[in-house]
Design a protein around this motif. Structure first.
Motif, PDB file in Angstrom:
ATOM      1  N   LEU A 132       0.840  -1.204   0.000  1.00 45.35           N
ATOM      2  CA  LEU A 132       0.000   0.000   0.000  1.00 45.35           C
ATOM      3  C   LEU A 132       0.873   1.251   0.000  1.00 45.35           C
ATOM      4  O   LEU A 132       0.624   2.200  -0.757  1.00 45.35           O
ATOM      5  N   PHE A 133       1.893   1.239   0.855  1.00 48.11           N
ATOM      6  CA  PHE A 133       2.788   2.394   0.912  1.00 48.11           C
ATOM      7  C   PHE A 133       3.510   2.592  -0.419  1.00 48.11           C
ATOM      8  O   PHE A 133       3.652   3.720  -0.898  1.00 48.11           O
TER       9      PHE A 133
ATOM     10  N   SER B 249       2.486   1.697  -3.329  1.00 46.11           N
ATOM     11  CA  SER B 249       1.530   2.204  -4.318  1.00 46.11           C
ATOM     12  C   SER B 249       1.383   3.710  -4.202  1.00 46.11           C
ATOM     13  O   SER B 249       1.446   4.437  -5.201  1.00 46.11           O
ATOM     14  N   VAL B 250       1.201   4.167  -2.958  1.00 40.60           N
ATOM     15  CA  VAL B 250       1.098   5.611  -2.740  1.00 40.60           C
ATOM     16  C   VAL B 250       2.402   6.304  -3.129  1.00 40.60           C
ATOM     17  O   VAL B 250       2.404   7.351  -3.789  1.00 40.60           O
ATOM     18  N   ALA B 251       3.523   5.696  -2.698  1.00 35.52           N
ATOM     19  CA  ALA B 251       4.833   6.295  -2.999  1.00 35.52           C
ATOM     20  C   ALA B 251       5.095   6.330  -4.506  1.00 35.52           C
ATOM     21  O   ALA B 251       5.659   7.301  -5.017  1.00 35.52           O
ATOM     22  N   THR B 252       4.669   5.258  -5.216  1.00 33.74           N
ATOM     23  CA  THR B 252       4.881   5.224  -6.665  1.00 33.74           C
ATOM     24  C   THR B 252       4.103   6.345  -7.352  1.00 33.74           C
ATOM     25  O   THR B 252       4.632   7.037  -8.225  1.00 33.74           O
ATOM     26  N   VAL B 253       2.848   6.508  -6.932  1.00 35.25           N
ATOM     27  CA  VAL B 253       2.045   7.603  -7.498  1.00 35.25           C
ATOM     28  C   VAL B 253       2.706   8.942  -7.190  1.00 35.25           C
ATOM     29  O   VAL B 253       2.818   9.819  -8.057  1.00 35.25           O
ATOM     30  N   ALA B 254       3.153   9.088  -5.920  1.00 35.84           N
ATOM     31  CA  ALA B 254       3.808  10.340  -5.531  1.00 35.84           C
ATOM     32  C   ALA B 254       5.089  10.558  -6.335  1.00 35.84           C
ATOM     33  O   ALA B 254       5.376  11.679  -6.776  1.00 35.84           O
TER      34      ALA B 254
END
Length: 599
Positions: A307-308, A310-315
């Motif tokens: 999950l982290f 995924s968020v980090a990749t988008v960021a």
């Protein structure tokens, strides 16, 4: 593919993802390994303690059973019966009581058997059921040392050849055999056998393991299973590597892992070593059960990490795109500028370093465009001036020779003043027709103006006075050619009046604060404030366009235009009223390096 490997955007995305993924994955792996190792060590410590407690409990219970076999030595009556045998009902009753005491000494004693060598009599006590009869001596009795006891592995119970009053269902039992001797001799009198139900071991080991996930074994010195959580193994001698490893070892307790035991998990053991038995309690804990919490923790960490990530990749994608978009936009603008579109706008409005870079690049392009247009206009102006000079030339050598002839004739006719005038005119023509030099020292420009004023003085005689206030250190400063004479000429065109008193022209040069100031002041008829403001506005509006025909101001406009071509915004031409009357024109020029003034 090459673009993907060289693009800053993709390198940045890859670097940022690696810097996030690698630490997280490494953290998960390290946490998983550390957790497994911690769980293993904690499990070994806790289960070793648990097995030690279980071993002590089983050992104590076996001691109770073994000590119960000594009850027959407790009084002289029983010793007499052992020596002489049962002679009457009273002796038989006494044997019954003694066996009953042994049977009740500990829980889970299934039956007690007594064999007397005297009379070859056998007595069996099973749950208060008493039976006796003539039997043969058990063969095992001959293998037991005097005053010792021995424990037999698990087997199905039997009646030892004594016909029981009531048939009993066979039970899984292990037995303790003790030969009976005439104290203190080595004369054997009989044999006592105590059968203990395996349920006793099942009850004592119930708290030592989890029946759903773990295994427990009790085996003797030969590897025969006395008790096992899997009852199919009871009484057998399985061929397992871990059994051989334990039997070959000498440590009273310990643990083994897969590399030594061949079992996919941890095996712990603790020995019970008594004179009458040599048992080992073994507990097997499979890795799947041992590390279940570690696996759960790893799964939780993995889910959180995914999950982290995924968020980090988008960021990372957003940051990388926002970070590299201005660069790509700037590259597109540079490509268009490189193709010749010098006016291409750079529409990057940001407050960070990219905004500063775009602003500086815009400023640089404006400066380059200004320099290009300035150089172009300057060359054009110089070529135009040269063309006009060429058009105005009527065989310069002829004119120069003619002026020399006139000067020589004036001297022959004793007219030195005429010679001076002709000489000044020749100097002016030579200076103005020299198209090779467009940047000259201030002193040469002032010499040209001086010759021009000498001719004007000859024209107006005493009506004109020339004053100089020159800075001695300014003579070598380079300036554009023909920029002072038009200012002086402006006085004779518009400010000088013949009816006035003596006209005064004052030329001043000064150097201060890295600038050269040239002033031309007169006491002419002056100019109104409104007209002065209008002319000043027109002069301030001149940039890179050639001065249009503006009547009486064309000289000033051309000078201002040329100054902007050479110096840009650093040059200034200021008109002001000269007290008590007249006009003052002040020219302010930066003092550049010599190479900066190359046309």
């Amino acid at each position: 593919m090459r673009l993907l490997t060289t693009s800053v955007r993709y390198k940045l995305i890859a670097l940022m993802l690696i810097s996030i993924v690698v630490p997280i994955v490494a953290s998960i792996i390290v946490t998983h390994v550390y957790t497994k190792e911690s769980v293993k060590k904690r499990s070994i410590v806790e289960n070793t303690r648990l097995l030690s407690e279980g071993t002590t409990n089983i050992s104590n219970n076996l001691d109770v059973v073994n000590n119960a076999s000594l009850i027959l030595y407790s009084n002289t009556t029983m010793e007499r019966i052992l020596v002489k045998g049962v002679t009457d009902n009273k002796d038989q009753s006494y044997v019954y009581t003694a066996l009953q005491l042994v049977s009740n000494a500990a829980n889970n004693i299934y039956q007690v058997y007594l064999y007397l060598d005297k009379g070859q009599s056998g007595f069996l006590m099973n749950a208060n059921n008493f039976a006796y009869g003539q039997v043969e001596a058990p063969p095992i009795a001959t293998d037991i040392p005097p005053y010792a006891s021995v424990t037999l592995p698990t087997h199905l119970s039997n009646n030892y050849g004594v016909r029981a009053i009531r048939a009993n269902k066979p039970e899984l039992v292990f037995s303790i055999y003790r030969p009976l001797y005439k104290v203190p001799t080595a004369e054997r009198l009989g044999l006592l056998a105590i059968d203990v139900q395996v349920d006793a071991l099942r009850e004592m080991t119930a708290q030592l393991y989890d029946p759903e996930q773990e295994d427990i074994y009790i085996m003797d010195g030969s590897g025969t299973i006395i008790f096992a959580s899997d009852e199919q193994d009871i009484g057998d001698r399985p061929e397992h590597a871990w059994i051989d490893s334990i039997l070959e070892g000498t440590s009273p307790s310990g643990s083994m892992e897969k590399n030594k035991s061949g079992y996919d998990g941890i095996i712990l053991y603790d020995r019970i070593q008594k004179p009458y038995l040599n048992w080992t309690i073994v507990k097997r804990i499979p890795d799947q059960y041992l590390y279940i919490e570690a696996h759960k923790l790893t799964m939780i960490n993995t889910v959180i990490a995914v999950l982290f990530l995924s968020v980090a990749t988008v960021a990372v994608l957003i940051v990388s795109i926002r970070f590299t978009n201005p660069i790509k936009q700037l590259i597109r603008s540079i490509n268009k500028i490189q193709s010749g579109q010098l006016e291409e706008p750079i529409d990057i409005v940001r407050n960070d370093e990219f905004g500063i870079l775009a602003t500086r690049f815009r400023t640089m392009m404006h400066t380059i465009n200004d320099l290009i247009f300035r150089e172009y206009k300057l060359n054009l102006a110089n070529k135009t001036t040269q063309l006009k000079m060429l058009q105005a030339q009527i065989n310069p050598h002829f004119i120069n020779n003619a002026l020399q002839s006139i000067g020589a004739s004036a001297l022959d006719n004793d007219a030195p003043e005429v010679y001076g005038l002709v000489s000044s005119l020749g100097q002016m023509m030579h200076y103005s027709m020299n198209t090779k030099e467009m940047i000259v020292p201030l002193s040469q420009e002032l010499d040209y103006v001086h010759h021009y004023l000498l001719l004007q003085q000859q024209r107006f005689d005493e009506k004109l006075k020339i004053e100089y206030d020159l800075d001695e250190g300014a003579g070598e400063i380079p300036i554009p050619k023909m920029i002072i004479q038009p200012l002086v000429e402006n006085y004779f065109k518009h400010g000088f009046h013949i009816s006035q008193n003596t006209g005064i022209v004052n030329i001043t040069t000064a150097v201060a604060d890295g600038k050269l100031r040239i002033s031309v002041a007169d006491n002419g008829i002056g100019i109104s404030d409104d007209r002065l403001a209008a002319i000043q506005t027109d002069l301030s509006g001149i940039r890179h366009e050639a001065a249009a025909d503006s009547g009486d101001r064309i000289g000033l406009m051309n000078v201002m235009y040329r100054l902007h071509l050479y110096y840009g915004e650093q040059a200034a031409l200021q008109l002001s009223q000269n007290e008590p009357r007249g006009l003052k024109i002040t020219m302010t020029l930066p003092i550049p390096k010599q190479e900066d003034m190359t046309p």
